[in-house]
Design an enzyme around this catalytic site. Structure first.
Site, mmCIF file in Angstrom:
data_model
loop_
_atom_site.group_PDB
_atom_site.id
_atom_site.type_symbol
_atom_site.label_atom_id
_atom_site.label_comp_id
_atom_site.label_asym_id
_atom_site.label_seq_id
_atom_site.Cartn_x
_atom_site.Cartn_y
_atom_site.Cartn_z
ATOM 1 C CG HIS A 219 -0.165 0.193 2.527
ATOM 2 N ND1 HIS A 219 0.438 -0.861 3.172
ATOM 3 C CD2 HIS A 219 0.104 1.291 3.282
ATOM 4 C CE1 HIS A 219 1.041 -0.429 4.280
ATOM 5 N NE2 HIS A 219 0.863 0.890 4.361
ATOM 6 C CG ASP A 221 1.568 5.192 4.626
ATOM 7 O OD1 ASP A 221 1.051 4.065 4.493
ATOM 8 O OD2 ASP A 221 2.564 5.406 5.336
ATOM 9 C CG HIS A 275 4.970 1.148 2.731
ATOM 10 N ND1 HIS A 275 4.470 2.281 2.128
ATOM 11 C CD2 HIS A 275 4.359 1.091 3.945
ATOM 12 C CE1 HIS A 275 3.603 2.870 2.924
ATOM 13 N NE2 HIS A 275 3.510 2.160 4.043
ATOM 14 N NE ARG A 284 8.863 -4.700 11.946
ATOM 15 C CZ ARG A 284 8.142 -3.766 11.319
ATOM 16 N NH1 ARG A 284 6.843 -3.907 11.159
ATOM 17 N NH2 ARG A 284 8.735 -2.676 10.846
#
Ligand SMILES: C=C1C[C@]23C[C@@]1(O)CC[C@H]2[C@@]12CCC[C@@](C)(C(=O)O1)[C@H]2[C@@H]3C(=O)O
Ligand SMILES: O=C(O)CCC(=O)C(=O)O
Ligand SMILES: [Fe+2]
Length: 340
Positions: A219, A221, A275, A284
């Site tokens: 996607h 941002d 990304h 994480r």
């Protein structure tokens, strides 16, 4: 067409603690696409205290749309506290987190799956918590007797991230010949229609088979700039001619990536970087601060006083709301819908 119950179920993250294998609905065949080590290529590292920082940032925005930022002035302690708060929140029992579940069809705030999930039939190995403004209403539900510490840290973090994002925006606007004085929301990018700044806490639970699934699907941002804190690897960016490329976090550095509004404002000169997040056998966390204009702001390449010789606007003028709505329905296609 999903029934309301089915739609509601789709906003609830999986109870990751209870699974030993990756369920079929989480299998992304593209997850193990080759990642380039990038002979000689590396995501730029820029020190904001360097007198050449504006020039280096401009170059990084043109070639990558992402860079790692040192000398940003955010205290290490505050970043460590944010990581601890992520751990405190996401390690709560599932039924406790469910008390702060985002309401279906309501504002995109609270606990839940990634908002882009609705555009994909495959599920992401992810749970998130979205904050716009104060976190108090949801924090009270999570920790009825102990919510103030979380809220104070979130407030402090957002305040400092906003100041840093404004500093970076000044640099970007200068490079693009956009007079900051004409952007009247500059010191307060919120308006009566609600807050458009957002802090997203992301959790990618330990995965028993990391090559089969994705934490976040590819996607871009919907922001001017996103400031990302992540202590461990997992983020990858797509570079034309190279492919997927891992972004290695550096201790104390932030990852800065440009969003779609900067691509529009820069008439395509600056990259809104594609990304995704891959998962690991270990837990994480990340915190992403989305700096966005108010929803009624008209985003246009024509805000620039000089598009460059022979350049014509590649995108029509859109309000931030109009673009966000297009993005929520069409994801990557949103750009083609506003191209001239
Ligand atoms: C401010 C926002 C950007 C975002 C949608 C949101 O309203 C709140 C969450 C943000 C986030 C975080 C994970 C990835 C992403 C694509 C998503 O699904 O939710 C981004 C959204 C975005 O940038 O469009
Ligand atoms: O977790 C990460 O490294 C990236 C998160 C992200 O892309 C997002 O929140 O938009
Ligand atoms: Fe993102």
């Amino acid at each position: 067409m999903a029934t309301p119950e089915e739609a509601y179920k789709r906003i609830i993250p999986l109870d990751f603690g209870s699974v030993q294998t990756v369920p079929d609905s989480f299998v992304w065949p593209q997850a193990s696409d080759g990642v380039q080590s990038g002979d000689g290529l590396t995501i730029p590292i820029i020190d904001l205290m360097d007198p050449n920082a504006p020039q280096l940032i401009t170059e990084a925005c043109e070639t990558w749309g992402i860079f790692r930022l040192k000398g940003h002035g955010i205290a290490t302690k505050l970043m460590e506290d944010m990581e601890s708060e992520c751990e405190r929140l996401f390690s709560l029992p599932t039924d406790q987190k469910m008390k702060a579940l985002r309401s279906p069809g309501g504002r995109m705030i609270g606990y839940g799956i990634a908002p882009i999930q609705s555009l994909f039939s495959t599920t992401m190995w992810h749970e998130g918590f979205t904050i716009m403004g104060s976190a108090i209403d949801h924090a009270r539900l999570l920790w009825p007797n102990d919510y103030q510490g979380f809220c104070d840290k979130i407030d402090d973090y957002q305040k400092q991230m906003k100041a840093l994002a404004e500093k970076l925006m000044r640099i970007l606007f200068k490079a693009l010949n956009i007079p900051v004085e004409e952007v009247n929301w500059f010191d307060d990018p919120t308006n009566s229609s609600g807050c458009s700044l957002a802090l997203q806490l992301n959790s990618y639970p330990p995965c028993p088979d990391p090559t089969r699934t994705l934490g976040l699907a590819p996607h871009t941002d919907t922001s001017i700039v996103t400031l990302l804190q992540a202590q461990t690897s997992g983020l990858q960016v797509f570079k034309d001619g190279v492919g997927w490329f891992a972004v290695q976090p550096l201790p104390d550095a932030l990852i800065v990536n440009l969003g779609d509004f900067t691509r529009i404002l820069s008439n395509g000169r600056f990259i809104s970087v594609l990304h995704r997040v891959v998962v690991k056998p270990i837990q994480r966390y990340s915190a992403a601060y989305f700096f966005r204009p108010p929803m009624d702001f008209a985003v246009s390449p024509l805000l620039s006083k000089d598009l460059g010789p022979g350049q014509v606007p590649r995108f029509r003028c859109v309000t931030a709301k109009e673009y966000s709505d297009l993005k929520a329905k069409h994801l990557d296609e949103a750009f083609s819908l506003i191209e001239n």
